[in-house]
Design a protein around this motif. Structure first.
Motif, short mmCIF file in Angstrom:
data_model
loop_
_atom_site.label_atom_id
_atom_site.label_comp_id
_atom_site.label_asym_id
_atom_site.label_seq_id
_atom_site.Cartn_x
_atom_site.Cartn_y
_atom_site.Cartn_z
N TRP A 121 -0.82 11.99 1.10
CA TRP A 121 0.41 11.36 1.52
C TRP A 121 0.87 10.33 0.50
O TRP A 121 0.09 9.82 -0.29
N ILE A 122 2.18 10.07 0.53
CA ILE A 122 2.82 9.09 -0.33
C ILE A 122 2.96 7.79 0.45
O ILE A 122 3.50 7.78 1.56
N GLU A 123 2.50 6.71 -0.13
CA GLU A 123 2.61 5.39 0.48
C GLU A 123 3.53 4.53 -0.37
O GLU A 123 3.33 4.42 -1.58
N LEU A 124 4.55 3.95 0.23
CA LEU A 124 5.46 3.05 -0.45
C LEU A 124 5.12 1.61 -0.06
O LEU A 124 5.01 1.29 1.12
N GLN A 125 4.96 0.77 -1.07
CA GLN A 125 4.68 -0.66 -0.87
C GLN A 125 5.95 -1.42 -1.25
O GLN A 125 6.34 -1.46 -2.42
N ILE A 126 6.60 -2.03 -0.26
CA ILE A 126 7.90 -2.68 -0.48
C ILE A 126 7.73 -4.19 -0.38
O ILE A 126 7.26 -4.72 0.62
N GLY A 127 8.11 -4.89 -1.46
CA GLY A 127 8.01 -6.34 -1.49
C GLY A 127 9.30 -6.99 -1.03
O GLY A 127 10.40 -6.58 -1.43
N TYR A 128 9.18 -8.01 -0.19
CA TYR A 128 10.33 -8.76 0.32
C TYR A 128 10.09 -10.26 0.14
O TYR A 128 8.96 -10.73 0.21
N GLU A 129 11.19 -11.00 -0.03
CA GLU A 129 11.18 -12.45 0.03
C GLU A 129 12.10 -12.89 1.16
O GLU A 129 13.22 -12.38 1.30
N VAL A 130 11.65 -13.81 1.99
CA VAL A 130 12.47 -14.39 3.04
C VAL A 130 13.33 -15.48 2.40
O VAL A 130 12.80 -16.49 1.92
N VAL A 131 14.63 -15.27 2.35
CA VAL A 131 15.51 -16.15 1.57
C VAL A 131 16.44 -17.00 2.43
O VAL A 131 17.10 -17.90 1.91
#
Length: 207
Positions: free
Chosen positions: A152-162
Motif C-alpha cells: 500500500w501507498i502511505e501519504l504523510q502530510i505535514g500541516y502547520e496550525v496558523v
C-alpha cells in the motif's frame, strides 16, 4: 476526542463507527473523468472500503504530520504506477497550512522492525522511528504486488496550525500514471483541526 479517535464509515451499511488506525487500512474514493484526459482508477487499486477520519484541537504554531492516508495496490495491477502529485482537499478555513507531503510504499519502504503505520506525529518531516523512510511523492514508482503480497501507498502530510478557528479536509487527491495514461483517485481520509487546543472540535464527516 483525542488524537487517537478515528471515525470509520462502512461502505456496505453506510453506518459510522469509532475505530483505531490499523496498518494497511485502505479506503478509497473514485472520481469520474473530468474531460481533461485524467482517468478514474481501475483495477490497480482496492476500492472496496469506505471513508474514515480523525479530529483534534491544537494550538496556533503547532506543526504535525498526518499519516493516516493510505491506499492499497490491488493484486489485479498489471504493472508499475508512477506517482505524479498528492493534494489534500481542504475547505479553505484558514486554520491549517500544508507544509509538505511525503510518500512511502509499505512494507517495502518501512524501516526494519517498524511497528506499522502511524496516525499522527509531531513536526514535519516526522522524526519518530515508525515514520521513517518516506520520500517526495513526485516520480515515486510503485510496483505491482506479487502473488500473496499486500502493498500500500502511505501519504504523510505535514500541516502547520496558523490561525484560530477550524479547518477541514474531505479527502486526498492522488494523481499517477499507469499503463500509459494519467489517473486520479481520492482517498476519503477526513480531517478536522481546531485552534486553540482548549476548544471542542467537531469531526468532519460525510454522513
Amino acid at each position: 476526542m483525542n488524537e487517537a479517535s478515528v471515525l470509520i464509515k462502512d461502505a456496505r451499511s453506510g453506518r459510522t463507527r469509532r475505530g483505531v488506525w490499523l496498518a494497511g487500512l485502505v479506503v478509497i474514493g473514485c472520481l469520474a473523468s473530468d474531460g481533461t484526459g485524467v482517468n478514474p482508477p481501475g483495477e490497480e487499486f482496492d476500492v472496496s472500503q469506505g471513508a474514515y477520519g480523525w479530529w483534534a484541537a491544537k494550538d496556533v504554531g503547532t506543526t504535525f504530520t498526518d499519516g493516516i492516508n493510505a491506499i492499497t495496490v490491488s493484486p489485479q495491477a498489471r504493472g508499475p504506477l508512477r506517482l505524479i502529485s498528492a493534494r489534500p482537499l481542504m475547505d479553505g478555513g484558514g486554520t491549517l497550512r500544508v507544509v509538505g507531503i511525503l510518500a512511502r510504499i509499505n512494507p517495502d519502504m518501512m524501516p526494519p522492525k517498524a511497528p506499522g503505520s502511524f496516525q499522527v506525529a509531531p513536526g514535519f518531516p516526522p522524526t519518530m522511528p515508525r515514520a521513517a523512510g518516506a520520500v517526495p511523492v513526485e516520480g515515486l514508482i510503485v510496483q505491482a504486488p506479487k502473488q500473496g503480497e499486500v502493498r500500500w501507498i502511505e501519504l504523510q502530510i505535514g500541516y502547520e496550525v496558523v490561525a484560530t478557528g477550524r479547518s477541514a479536509r474531505r479527502g486526498v487527491e492522488l494523481v499517477y500514471d499507469y499503463e500509459g495514461a494519467r489517473h486520479r483517485v481520492v482517498i476519503p481520509s477526513y480531517l478536522a483541526i481546531c485552534a486553540p487546543s482548549t476548544v471542542t472540535c467537531e469531526p468532519e464527516y460525510d454522513t
